[in-house]
Enzyme design. Sequence first.
Site, PDB file in Angstrom:
ATOM      1  N   LYS A 141      39.010  39.167  33.327  1.00  0.00           N
ATOM      2  CA  LYS A 141      37.875  39.445  34.212  1.00  0.00           C
ATOM      3  C   LYS A 141      36.557  39.480  33.416  1.00  0.00           C
ATOM      4  CE  LYS A 141      39.852  43.234  35.790  1.00  0.00           C
ATOM      5  NZ  LYS A 141      41.104  43.112  34.987  1.00  0.00           N
ATOM      6  N   THR A 142      36.571  40.153  32.271  1.00  0.00           N
ATOM      7  CA  THR A 142      35.358  40.205  31.443  1.00  0.00           C
ATOM      8  C   THR A 142      34.987  38.801  30.976  1.00  0.00           C
ATOM      9  OG1 THR A 142      36.100  42.365  30.665  1.00  0.00           O
ATOM     10  CG2 THR A 142      34.316  41.336  29.429  1.00  0.00           C
ATOM     11  N   ASP A 192      32.339  46.752  35.199  1.00  0.00           N
ATOM     12  CA  ASP A 192      33.798  46.879  35.071  1.00  0.00           C
ATOM     13  C   ASP A 192      34.245  48.164  35.759  1.00  0.00           C
ATOM     14  OD1 ASP A 192      36.269  46.106  34.245  1.00  0.00           O
ATOM     15  OD2 ASP A 192      35.989  46.572  32.121  1.00  0.00           O
ATOM     16  N   THR A 224      40.732  46.886  38.936  1.00  0.00           N
ATOM     17  CA  THR A 224      42.181  46.709  38.909  1.00  0.00           C
ATOM     18  C   THR A 224      42.752  47.086  40.279  1.00  0.00           C
ATOM     19  OG1 THR A 224      42.272  48.946  38.030  1.00  0.00           O
ATOM     20  CG2 THR A 224      42.517  47.153  36.450  1.00  0.00           C
ATOM     21  N   ARG A 264      45.773  38.949  27.045  1.00  0.00           N
ATOM     22  CA  ARG A 264      45.435  39.910  25.982  1.00  0.00           C
ATOM     23  C   ARG A 264      46.677  40.234  25.153  1.00  0.00           C
ATOM     24  NH1 ARG A 264      42.483  44.326  28.246  1.00  0.00           N
ATOM     25  NH2 ARG A 264      40.618  43.345  27.418  1.00  0.00           N
TER      26      ARG A 264
HETATM   27  N1  LIG Z   1      42.330  32.399  31.182  1.00  0.00           N
HETATM   28  C1  LIG Z   1      42.236  32.697  29.897  1.00  0.00           C
HETATM   29  N2  LIG Z   1      42.265  31.722  28.972  1.00  0.00           N
HETATM   30  C2  LIG Z   1      42.197  32.030  27.648  1.00  0.00           C
HETATM   31  N3  LIG Z   1      42.073  33.279  27.160  1.00  0.00           N
HETATM   32  C3  LIG Z   1      42.021  34.283  28.045  1.00  0.00           C
HETATM   33  C4  LIG Z   1      42.085  34.038  29.440  1.00  0.00           C
HETATM   34  N4  LIG Z   1      42.003  35.214  30.083  1.00  0.00           N
HETATM   35  C5  LIG Z   1      41.895  36.160  29.134  1.00  0.00           C
HETATM   36  N5  LIG Z   1      41.898  35.599  27.910  1.00  0.00           N
HETATM   37  C6  LIG Z   1      41.806  36.330  26.644  1.00  0.00           C
HETATM   38  O1  LIG Z   1      42.427  37.596  26.818  1.00  0.00           O
HETATM   39  C7  LIG Z   1      41.627  38.630  26.259  1.00  0.00           C
HETATM   40  C8  LIG Z   1      41.353  39.681  27.306  1.00  0.00           C
HETATM   41  O2  LIG Z   1      40.538  39.150  28.329  1.00  0.00           O
HETATM   42  P1  LIG Z   1      39.439  40.028  29.098  1.00  0.00           P
HETATM   43  O3  LIG Z   1      38.813  41.026  28.180  1.00  0.00           O
HETATM   44  O4  LIG Z   1      38.536  39.069  29.782  1.00  0.00           O
HETATM   45  O5  LIG Z   1      40.355  40.764  30.161  1.00  0.00           O
HETATM   46  P2  LIG Z   1      39.929  41.788  31.322  1.00  0.00           P
HETATM   47  O6  LIG Z   1      40.651  41.350  32.563  1.00  0.00           O
HETATM   48  O7  LIG Z   1      38.467  41.908  31.416  1.00  0.00           O
HETATM   49  O8  LIG Z   1      40.558  43.127  30.802  1.00  0.00           O
HETATM   50  P3  LIG Z   1      40.050  44.622  31.117  1.00  0.00           P
HETATM   51  O9  LIG Z   1      40.196  44.798  32.590  1.00  0.00           O
HETATM   52  O10 LIG Z   1      41.014  45.467  30.308  1.00  0.00           O
HETATM   53  O11 LIG Z   1      38.644  44.718  30.625  1.00  0.00           O
HETATM   54  C9  LIG Z   1      40.385  37.949  25.689  1.00  0.00           C
HETATM   55  O12 LIG Z   1      40.561  37.761  24.305  1.00  0.00           O
HETATM   56  C10 LIG Z   1      40.348  36.606  26.331  1.00  0.00           C
HETATM   57  O13 LIG Z   1      39.865  35.645  25.453  1.00  0.00           O
END
Ligand SMILES: Nc1ncnc2c1ncn2[C@@H]1O[C@H](COP(=O)(O)OP(=O)(O)OP(=O)(O)O)[C@@H](O)[C@H]1O
Length: 362
Positions: A82-83, A127, A176, A235
């Site tokens: 998401k980030t 977030d 979430t 992740r």
């Molecule tokens: N679709 C994707 N392709 C490649 N890498 C990804 C992808 N989605 C996530 N990642 C990798 O996974 C890691 C976590 O992603 P991210 O921080 O965006 O997750 P998030 O959903 O925002 O988590 P949170 O809710 O805990 O903040 C990052 O290093 C990101 O590069």
Amino acid sequence: MNWDDTAPSAATDPALAADRLVGAAADGEDTAVEAALRPKDLGEFVGQERVREQLDLVLRAARARGATADHVLLSGAPGLGKTTLSMIIAAEMGAPIRITSGPAIQHAGDLAAILSSLQEGEVLFLDEIHRMSRPAEEMLYMAMEDFRVDVVVGKGPGATAIPLELPPFTLVGATTRAGLLPPPLRDRFGFTGHMEFYAPPELERVIHRSAGLLDVEIDAEGAAEIAGRSRGTPRIANRLLRRVRDYAQVKADGVITRATASRALDVYEVDARGLDRLDRAVLTALLKLFGGGPVGLSTLAVAVGEERETVEEVAEPFLVREGLLARTPRGRIATPAAWAHLGLVPPQQQAGGAGQQGLFGA
Ligand SMILES: Nc1ncnc2c1ncn2[C@@H]1O[C@H](COP(=O)(O)OP(=O)(O)OP(=O)(O)O)[C@@H](O)[C@H]1O
């Protein structure tokens, strides 16, 4: 609905889940490394085809109109991107991004300070939007719809509301738990994307991409082995890749093959299905001590020496998702897949075994 969901819990407090290699929340090392591994545009973003395609249309249309993109809500489990996607939205729109989170905005004034300093077209990433305070949330309604906020000056009968015009901006909210958002907030997003867990082939692509960036040699089978243990979450895939890389450097020739990945993850106690020690302790207690259940959550937690919340919020969601454990009104029960996964035979299938089903429904 429990809107005031700001109390720390095992699911939201990283301290409880932090030391788990397979925990989906970011730990300190992730934060440092993730910036380097984040895809920079929609083309590099792996999987999530539907969200990606729809978002691509939203952003292209906004660009063609020379307008700021609609507000975007992204929902889905931690670590699914998401980030990353919010940063891609900003990059695709050629806009700066400001990052904050619901728990950081406890007063409407905190939000007013952020909103009033936004530049035109800026992306505001919020977030855990479901954990924002009520007054801040109400201020956000007006900001999202009319690009205006009322700043209240003074207290009591003498208080006055001073309207403040805001430049157009794009709010990207992440949660979430989309179900916890009040409908008036949900309705103000022009686009909602639900992020799904990733299929193993998609995680293999994430792993190959990250290995390239980390300058690690990995073959197809090595990537498949890590992907299978990554619980559908990029992740976790990236974290396991880093641990396997360490093992390959120290114990092998630095190249990640299936055998190296498998041995490394055995050392770290992440099994072939992605279960770690806590998950297996819960399943083992359920099977060996309680004959597969039903057993009450508190009894199960005592049996594994963990807090009730840890079992319920940290271990169980994945076990349920994997179809290994079911939550029923009578207690927790193991599925046939759980017996098979741990290589055990259910009591009713043992020769002459009477079975213990139903004895422990506390
Ligand atoms: N679709 C994707 N392709 C490649 N890498 C990804 C992808 N989605 C996530 N990642 C990798 O996974 C890691 C976590 O992603 P991210 O921080 O965006 O997750 P998030 O959903 O925002 O988590 P949170 O809710 O805990 O903040 C990052 O290093 C990101 O590069």
